[in-house]
Design an enzyme around this catalytic site. Structure first.
Site, mmCIF file in Angstrom:
data_model
loop_
_atom_site.group_PDB
_atom_site.id
_atom_site.type_symbol
_atom_site.label_atom_id
_atom_site.label_comp_id
_atom_site.label_asym_id
_atom_site.label_seq_id
_atom_site.Cartn_x
_atom_site.Cartn_y
_atom_site.Cartn_z
ATOM 1 N N SER A 125 33.679 43.010 112.078
ATOM 2 C CA SER A 125 33.851 41.967 113.098
ATOM 3 C C SER A 125 35.136 41.198 112.846
ATOM 4 O O SER A 125 35.579 41.055 111.696
ATOM 5 C CB SER A 125 32.662 41.012 113.006
ATOM 6 O OG SER A 125 32.906 39.841 113.735
ATOM 7 N N TYR A 150 26.348 35.610 107.900
ATOM 8 C CA TYR A 150 26.578 36.818 108.699
ATOM 9 C C TYR A 150 27.991 37.347 108.446
ATOM 10 O O TYR A 150 28.199 38.529 108.172
ATOM 11 C CB TYR A 150 26.380 36.525 110.192
ATOM 12 C CG TYR A 150 26.972 37.589 111.092
ATOM 13 C CD1 TYR A 150 26.360 38.829 111.215
ATOM 14 C CD2 TYR A 150 28.167 37.369 111.782
ATOM 15 C CE1 TYR A 150 26.918 39.827 112.017
ATOM 16 C CE2 TYR A 150 28.727 38.356 112.585
ATOM 17 C CZ TYR A 150 28.104 39.582 112.705
ATOM 18 O OH TYR A 150 28.660 40.564 113.476
ATOM 19 N N LYS A 154 29.722 41.022 106.499
ATOM 20 C CA LYS A 154 30.772 41.945 106.957
ATOM 21 C C LYS A 154 31.886 42.057 105.913
ATOM 22 O O LYS A 154 32.354 43.150 105.595
ATOM 23 C CB LYS A 154 31.349 41.481 108.301
ATOM 24 C CG LYS A 154 30.346 41.475 109.454
ATOM 25 C CD LYS A 154 29.763 42.842 109.737
ATOM 26 C CE LYS A 154 28.775 42.844 110.876
ATOM 27 N NZ LYS A 154 28.003 44.082 110.987
#
Ligand code: NAD
Ligand code: UD1
Length: 337
Positions: A125, A150, A154
């Protein structure tokens, strides 16, 4: 014929990518636990493409279930979408996010290693660029900071995959850094189907358009942007899906690790997105200006040179088409799939 394993293939981006893979002639196997998707998505993929595929309802956290997929199929590469993705929820449930996303990926890598499958395309992302890099974001910028668990999953999974390559140069890893995927397949059969009240801009506007939600809250109109509202690089989910085909072809032919941005390179403001949606649905949509949302930045968009040079890919669709296709899906599926 060898097959492509798609983890999280019943989800928003996964389902669109499965359609493109099947239409390009690939054989696929999907693994999903339906934690954030529904079985109906699989029927829709079949309906659009007229093609069938094997499906495993399984959790990546269960190694023996993941190994079974490799044992029963000749898998040549994996496209790895499966993960939890709600930023706010990750702040409330960090352990669940780290466990699902990171342990899940480690299980997948172990199963891949055991069955000598060493090619992976991973859903990363733009959030890995954190808050300190200037726009446009270039793949060579530092990615060691994030604002939430979150985002850190990544950052960490990218690092794990880089380390796996260092340990064994036969691996091929493509880290795709998505910007803001919106819109839906032209058929109106698949699209984004969030649970509860959406956190993201586009699905929220869609529910204002159906009358489910009263008005859009615009999070800040005093940013240093042309109209004061936040600017993002929105990308049509079908463009994003075709980017995976190019990335897969690249991974099948080269060893190494490459991080690649998938965006349009163009920024649009919250008001631009709202107006595009109004045009698509043919009515004015109510909005109220609210305070800035914690953790948001003013502007985020991609430098797209690497995707073009390395993968021969660029986005085709403009904001108006993203809004039209997104509205087409919402209109046809007001209660989701
Ligand atoms: P999604 O939630 O629609 O799809 C993810 C799928 O993975 C779901 O079908 C879910 O049921 C499945 N899943 C989750 N954990 C699993 C597990 N442990 N085992 C098996 N299946 C599991 O999300 P999406 O928008 O399609 O995103 C796909 C990927 O792209 C995610 O990794 C996400 O973090 C990443 N990403 C998404 C965006 C975005 O804006 N949508 C942006 C950047 C990156
Ligand atoms: C969010 C995540 C990001 C993730 C991305 C992918 C945050 C802080 N970031 O990005 O990590 O990779 O989704 O889905 O959650 N907005 C409103 N009103 C709303 C919703 C959003 O004005 O009701 C504005 C936001 O302030 C922002 C823009 O719309 O300027 C886009 O927001 P959103 O769709 O949530 O995406 P991002 O914040 O860019």
């Amino acid at each position: 014929m060898s097959k492509i394993l798609v983890t999280g293939g019943a989800g928003f981006i996964g389902s669109h990518t499965c359609v493109e893979l099947l239409e390009a002639g690939h054989e696929i196997v999907i693994l999903d636990n339906f934690s954030n998707s529904k079985p109906e998505a699989l029927n829709r993929i079949k309906k659009i493409t007229g093609k069938d595929f094997k499906f495993y309802e399984a959790d990546l956290l269960n190694l023996s279930d993941v190994e079974k997929v490799f044992k029963e199929n000749d898998i040549s590469a994996v496209i790895h979408f499966a993960g939890l993705k709600a930023v706010g929820e990750s702040v409330q449930k960090p352990v669940e996010y780290y466990h699902n996303n990171i342990t899940g990926t480690l299980m997948l890598i172990q199963a891949m290693r055991k069955y000598n499958c060493k090619k992976i395309v991973f859903s990363s992302s733009a959030t890995v660029y954190g808050v300190n890099n200037p726009v446009p974001y270039v793949e060579t910028m530092p990615t060691n900071s994030s604002t939430n668990p979150y985002g850190y999953t990544k950052v960490m999974i990218e690092q794990i995959l880089k380390d796996v390559y260092v340990s064994d140069n036969n691996w091929s890893v493509v880290l795709l850094r998505y910007f803001n995927p919106i819109g839906a397949h032209k058929s109106g059969l698949i699209g984004e189907d969030p649970n509860g009240i959406p956190n993201n801009l586009f699905p929220y506007i869609a529910q204002v358009a159906t009358g489910k939600l009263e008005a859009l809250g615009v999070f800040g109109n005093d940013y240093d942007t042309p109209d004061g509202t936040g600017v993002r690089d929105y990308i049509h989910v079908v463009d994003l899906a075709t980017g995976h085909l190019n990335a897969l072809n690249y991974a099948l032919e080269h060893n190494g690790v490459e991080a690649v941005n998938l965006g349009t390179g163009k920024g649009s403001s919250v008001m631009d997105v709202l107006h595009a949606f109004e045009k698509a649905c043919g009515k004015e949509l109510p909005y109220v200006i609210k305070p800035r949302r914690a953790g948001d930045i003013a502007t985020c968009y991609a430098d797209t040179h690497k995707a073009k040079e390395l993968l021969g890919w660029e986005a085709k669709y403009q904001l108006d088409e993203m809004a039209a296709d997104g509205w087409n899906f919402t209109k046809n599926n007001p209660n989701g799939l």
